[in-house]
Design an enzyme around this catalytic site. Structure first.
Site, PDB file in Angstrom:
ATOM      1  N   HIS A  74       0.849  -1.189   0.000  1.00 13.83           N
ATOM      2  CA  HIS A  74       0.000   0.000   0.000  1.00 13.83           C
ATOM      3  C   HIS A  74       0.887   1.241   0.000  1.00 13.83           C
ATOM      4  O   HIS A  74       2.035   1.213   0.464  1.00 13.83           O
ATOM      5  CB  HIS A  74      -0.882   0.029   1.242  1.00 13.83           C
ATOM      6  CG  HIS A  74      -1.989  -0.968   1.222  1.00 13.83           C
ATOM      7  ND1 HIS A  74      -3.226  -0.696   1.770  1.00 13.83           N
ATOM      8  CD2 HIS A  74      -2.071  -2.231   0.746  1.00 13.83           C
ATOM      9  CE1 HIS A  74      -4.015  -1.746   1.627  1.00 13.83           C
ATOM     10  NE2 HIS A  74      -3.328  -2.694   1.012  1.00 13.83           N
ATOM     11  N   GLU A  95       0.847   3.938   1.848  1.00 12.55           N
ATOM     12  CA  GLU A  95       1.284   4.393   3.167  1.00 12.55           C
ATOM     13  C   GLU A  95       2.409   3.527   3.726  1.00 12.55           C
ATOM     14  O   GLU A  95       3.371   4.049   4.303  1.00 12.55           O
ATOM     15  CB  GLU A  95       0.107   4.382   4.168  1.00 12.55           C
ATOM     16  CG  GLU A  95      -1.050   5.261   3.767  1.00 12.55           C
ATOM     17  CD  GLU A  95      -2.152   4.527   3.010  1.00 12.55           C
ATOM     18  OE1 GLU A  95      -3.323   4.873   3.208  1.00 12.55           O
ATOM     19  OE2 GLU A  95      -1.845   3.610   2.208  1.00 12.55           O
ATOM     20  N   CYS A 145      -6.774   2.347   5.105  1.00 12.73           N
ATOM     21  CA  CYS A 145      -7.444   1.123   5.546  1.00 12.73           C
ATOM     22  C   CYS A 145      -7.002   0.813   6.977  1.00 12.73           C
ATOM     23  O   CYS A 145      -6.171   1.515   7.552  1.00 12.73           O
ATOM     24  CB  CYS A 145      -7.076  -0.037   4.610  1.00 12.73           C
ATOM     25  SG  CYS A 145      -5.345  -0.554   4.755  1.00 12.73           S
ATOM     26  N   CYS A 150      -3.096   0.229   7.243  1.00 18.02           N
ATOM     27  CA  CYS A 150      -2.302   1.455   7.118  1.00 18.02           C
ATOM     28  C   CYS A 150      -2.549   2.401   8.288  1.00 18.02           C
ATOM     29  O   CYS A 150      -1.605   3.031   8.786  1.00 18.02           O
ATOM     30  CB  CYS A 150      -2.593   2.126   5.788  1.00 18.02           C
ATOM     31  SG  CYS A 150      -2.013   1.132   4.387  1.00 18.02           S
TER      32      CYS A 150
END
Length: 181
Positions: free
Chosen positions: A57, A59, A87, A90
């Site tokens: 992801h 992040e 999410c 993260c």
């Protein structure tokens, strides 16, 4: 106040540049930058499908790069800018990294954990809370995601039509008798 907004928009613009990199790969266009003392020290964009990695992801990538840059897992004097609400994974990583401030472009009502479904970033039960600013360059962030998903739906529709056409041309029993299993 205008100066703060201008700075936030500047760095969210940088996060959008990262999101566009994901877009060119056919990934959901999410981008992130981490700023320390006025300099970007971590950048990331969504690469889950490209890397075949659940953890890829925006992040997480940016946190890893920022931690390497300052040689510490604690990012206590940093601000994270991300185009889409994080999410649960993260958001948890942001809390664990002790990032004091997160700036979010647009919210994610289906999976967001910075206020939509949960608010992991500001939970008083944790030993660290994150100050959150929402809606910075919201329209630009949201438009990029909407465009991506509209194109993806159209691509999927065309592929389905192509499969049906090929099946019809090959005389597949499924196209001749709808009751055929």
């Amino acid at each position: 106040m205008a100066a703060i907004k201008s700075i936030q928009e500047k760095y969210m613009g940088e996060a959008l540049k990262q999101a566009k990199k994901a877009y060119t790969l056919g990934e959901v266009p999410i981008g992130c930058v981490i700023v320390h003392e006025g300099k970007i020290i971590g950048r990331g964009y969504n690469r889950r499908n490209t890397d075949r990695n659940t953890l890829a992801h925006a992040e997480i990538t940016a946190i890893n790069k920022a931690s390497r840059h300052i040689e510490d897992w604690r990012l206590e004097e940093c601000t994270l800018y991300v185009t889409l609400e994080p999410c649960q994974m993260c958001a948890g990583a942001i809390v664990q990294a002790r990032i004091p401030e997160a700036v979010i472009g647009c919210m994610n009502p289906k999976a967001g954990c910075a206020g939509s479904i949960l608010n992991i970033l500001e939970m008083p039960q944790f030993n660290h809370q994150v100050s959150v600013t929402r809606g910075v360059l919201e329209e630009e962030c949201s438009s990029l995601l909407k465009q991506f998903f509209a194109e993806l739906r159209e691509k999927n529709r065309r592929e389905k039509e192509m499969r049906l056409q090929l099946a019809a041309e090959s005389g597949s029993p499924q196209t001749q008798d709808p009751s055929f299993p």
